[in-house]
Design a protein around this motif. Structure first.
Motif, PDB file in Angstrom:
ATOM      1  N   ALA A  47       0.829  -1.203   0.000  1.00 54.33           N
ATOM      2  CA  ALA A  47       0.000   0.000   0.000  1.00 54.33           C
ATOM      3  C   ALA A  47       0.862   1.252   0.000  1.00 54.33           C
ATOM      4  CB  ALA A  47      -0.898   0.002   1.239  1.00 54.33           C
ATOM      5  N   PHE A  48       0.241   2.355  -0.387  1.00 51.28           N
ATOM      6  CA  PHE A  48       0.837   3.670  -0.210  1.00 51.28           C
ATOM      7  C   PHE A  48      -0.047   4.398   0.771  1.00 51.28           C
ATOM      8  CE2 PHE A  48       1.218   8.215  -1.110  1.00 51.28           C
ATOM      9  CZ  PHE A  48       2.584   8.367  -0.966  1.00 51.28           C
ATOM     10  N   GLY A  49       0.586   5.000   1.768  1.00 52.85           N
ATOM     11  CA  GLY A  49      -0.197   5.703   2.766  1.00 52.85           C
ATOM     12  C   GLY A  49       0.681   6.431   3.760  1.00 52.85           C
ATOM     13  N   TYR A  50       0.091   6.728   4.880  1.00 48.92           N
ATOM     14  CA  TYR A  50       0.707   7.553   5.919  1.00 48.92           C
ATOM     15  C   TYR A  50       0.936   6.681   7.150  1.00 48.92           C
ATOM     16  CZ  TYR A  50       1.002  11.511   9.203  1.00 48.92           C
ATOM     17  OH  TYR A  50       1.385  12.418  10.148  1.00 48.92           O
ATOM     18  N   ALA A  51       2.140   6.721   7.661  1.00 44.93           N
ATOM     19  CA  ALA A  51       2.489   5.933   8.849  1.00 44.93           C
ATOM     20  C   ALA A  51       2.820   6.856  10.010  1.00 44.93           C
ATOM     21  CB  ALA A  51       3.688   5.038   8.551  1.00 44.93           C
ATOM     22  N   ASN A  52       2.184   6.613  11.147  1.00 36.90           N
ATOM     23  CA  ASN A  52       2.465   7.377  12.354  1.00 36.90           C
ATOM     24  C   ASN A  52       2.751   6.382  13.473  1.00 36.90           C
ATOM     25  OD1 ASN A  52       2.188   8.772  14.872  1.00 36.90           O
ATOM     26  ND2 ASN A  52       1.200  10.441  13.773  1.00 36.90           N
ATOM     27  N   LEU A  53       4.001   6.345  13.889  1.00 39.99           N
ATOM     28  CA  LEU A  53       4.417   5.411  14.938  1.00 39.99           C
ATOM     29  C   LEU A  53       4.481   6.140  16.278  1.00 39.99           C
ATOM     30  CD1 LEU A  53       7.105   3.440  12.915  1.00 39.99           C
ATOM     31  CD2 LEU A  53       4.632   3.116  13.026  1.00 39.99           C
ATOM     32  N   ASN A  54       3.329   6.715  16.647  1.00 42.36           N
ATOM     33  CA  ASN A  54       3.150   7.441  17.903  1.00 42.36           C
ATOM     34  C   ASN A  54       4.081   8.641  18.009  1.00 42.36           C
ATOM     35  OD1 ASN A  54       1.799   7.999  20.237  1.00 42.36           O
ATOM     36  ND2 ASN A  54       2.938   6.554  21.496  1.00 42.36           N
ATOM     37  N   ASP A  56       3.961  12.339  15.894  1.00 41.48           N
ATOM     38  CA  ASP A  56       3.470  13.193  14.813  1.00 41.48           C
ATOM     39  C   ASP A  56       4.592  13.873  14.042  1.00 41.48           C
ATOM     40  OD1 ASP A  56       0.895  12.507  15.526  1.00 41.48           O
ATOM     41  OD2 ASP A  56       0.544  14.333  16.685  1.00 41.48           O
ATOM     42  N   TYR A  57       5.680  14.205  14.716  1.00 40.30           N
ATOM     43  CA  TYR A  57       6.777  14.913  14.072  1.00 40.30           C
ATOM     44  C   TYR A  57       7.475  14.053  13.028  1.00 40.30           C
ATOM     45  CZ  TYR A  57      10.926  17.761  13.433  1.00 40.30           C
ATOM     46  OH  TYR A  57      11.936  18.521  12.878  1.00 40.30           O
ATOM     47  N   PHE A  58       7.638  12.763  13.296  1.00 42.58           N
ATOM     48  CA  PHE A  58       8.349  11.870  12.389  1.00 42.58           C
ATOM     49  C   PHE A  58       7.427  11.008  11.523  1.00 42.58           C
ATOM     50  CE2 PHE A  58      11.716  12.713  15.512  1.00 42.58           C
ATOM     51  CZ  PHE A  58      12.696  13.160  14.642  1.00 42.58           C
ATOM     52  N   ALA A  59       6.124  11.232  11.588  1.00 45.07           N
ATOM     53  CA  ALA A  59       5.178  10.483  10.739  1.00 45.07           C
ATOM     54  C   ALA A  59       5.435  10.849   9.280  1.00 45.07           C
ATOM     55  CB  ALA A  59       3.755  10.834  11.145  1.00 45.07           C
ATOM     56  N   GLU A  60       5.176   9.890   8.369  1.00 43.32           N
ATOM     57  CA  GLU A  60       5.483  10.165   6.969  1.00 43.32           C
ATOM     58  C   GLU A  60       4.652   9.320   6.015  1.00 43.32           C
ATOM     59  OE1 GLU A  60       9.595   9.234   6.415  1.00 43.32           O
ATOM     60  OE2 GLU A  60       9.328   7.134   6.897  1.00 43.32           O
ATOM     61  N   TRP A  61       4.599   9.771   4.776  1.00 44.10           N
ATOM     62  CA  TRP A  61       3.977   9.042   3.679  1.00 44.10           C
ATOM     63  C   TRP A  61       4.992   8.087   3.100  1.00 44.10           C
ATOM     64  CZ3 TRP A  61      -1.046   9.386   1.989  1.00 44.10           C
ATOM     65  CH2 TRP A  61      -1.816  10.410   2.539  1.00 44.10           C
ATOM     66  N   GLY A  62       4.524   6.921   2.655  1.00 42.63           N
ATOM     67  CA  GLY A  62       5.415   5.957   2.038  1.00 42.63           C
ATOM     68  C   GLY A  62       4.697   4.660   1.731  1.00 42.63           C
ATOM     69  N   TYR A  63       5.476   3.641   1.422  1.00 40.80           N
ATOM     70  CA  TYR A  63       4.925   2.330   1.065  1.00 40.80           C
ATOM     71  C   TYR A  63       4.840   1.450   2.301  1.00 40.80           C
ATOM     72  CZ  TYR A  63       5.282   4.130  -3.529  1.00 40.80           C
ATOM     73  OH  TYR A  63       5.110   4.932  -4.623  1.00 40.80           O
ATOM     74  N   ILE A  64       3.751   0.702   2.379  1.00 41.39           N
ATOM     75  CA  ILE A  64       3.433  -0.081   3.570  1.00 41.39           C
ATOM     76  C   ILE A  64       3.124  -1.510   3.137  1.00 41.39           C
ATOM     77  CG2 ILE A  64       1.809  -0.322   5.486  1.00 41.39           C
ATOM     78  CD1 ILE A  64       1.267   2.804   5.017  1.00 41.39           C
ATOM     79  N   ASP A  65       3.818  -2.458   3.734  1.00 38.64           N
ATOM     80  CA  ASP A  65       3.591  -3.873   3.465  1.00 38.64           C
ATOM     81  C   ASP A  65       2.487  -4.358   4.412  1.00 38.64           C
ATOM     82  OD1 ASP A  65       3.712  -6.713   3.584  1.00 38.64           O
ATOM     83  OD2 ASP A  65       5.805  -6.672   2.930  1.00 38.64           O
ATOM     84  N   ILE A  66       1.327  -4.675   3.859  1.00 43.24           N
ATOM     85  CA  ILE A  66       0.179  -5.080   4.683  1.00 43.24           C
ATOM     86  C   ILE A  66       0.466  -6.368   5.452  1.00 43.24           C
ATOM     87  CG2 ILE A  66      -2.271  -5.717   4.668  1.00 43.24           C
ATOM     88  CD1 ILE A  66      -1.759  -2.739   4.024  1.00 43.24           C
ATOM     89  N   GLU A  67       1.146  -7.322   4.821  1.00 41.21           N
ATOM     90  CA  GLU A  67       1.501  -8.570   5.513  1.00 41.21           C
ATOM     91  C   GLU A  67       2.378  -8.273   6.740  1.00 41.21           C
ATOM     92  OE1 GLU A  67       0.489 -11.734   4.934  1.00 41.21           O
ATOM     93  OE2 GLU A  67      -0.783 -11.004   3.314  1.00 41.21           O
ATOM     94  N   GLU A  68       3.305  -7.349   6.584  1.00 43.83           N
ATOM     95  CA  GLU A  68       4.184  -6.975   7.699  1.00 43.83           C
ATOM     96  C   GLU A  68       3.377  -6.351   8.840  1.00 43.83           C
ATOM     97  OE1 GLU A  68       7.868  -3.946   8.407  1.00 43.83           O
ATOM     98  OE2 GLU A  68       7.857  -5.058   6.510  1.00 43.83           O
TER      99      GLU A  68
END
Length: 100
Positions: A47-54, A56-68
């Motif tokens: 997928a392509f989307g937005y990842a926020n790992l708790n 907000d400052y370092f959250a980013e758009w990118g590619y996301i492996d759904i299985e992972e």
């Protein structure tokens, strides 16, 4: 089904990030991680989307492996309704205020 409506990868390239439609939200609520999905390659489960790992400052758009995501305990938010990225951010801020 919402998954069938998710554009293929690169399908929304010309859409500004804040106006992209977010079709799915994956999350690990216990640690505040979430991923917002705007595009999906169904064959590769990429997928392509937005990842926020708790953070907000370092959250980013990118590619996301759904299985992972699934392998690491993330779950699909089945209550999520498609909306723009701007609207998604508002929903998430309101949700966070409610649990703090």
């Amino acid at each position: 089904m919402v998954e069938e409506k998710i554009p293929e990868l690169y399908g929304t390239e010309s859409t500004p990030l804040e106006k992209k439609i977010i079709y799915q939200r994956w999350e690990i609520p216990q640690i505040g991680f979430y991923w917002l999905i705007a595009e999906l390659d169904r064959k590769k489960n990429l997928a392509f989307g937005y990842a926020n790992l708790n953070d907000d400052y370092f959250a980013e758009w990118g590619y996301i492996d759904i299985e992972e995501l699934m392998d690491n305990g993330a779950s699909l938010d089945r209550e999520w309704r498609p909306c723009t990225f701007e609207e998604a951010q508002k929903k998430i801020r309101e949700y966070r205020k409610g649990i703090l």
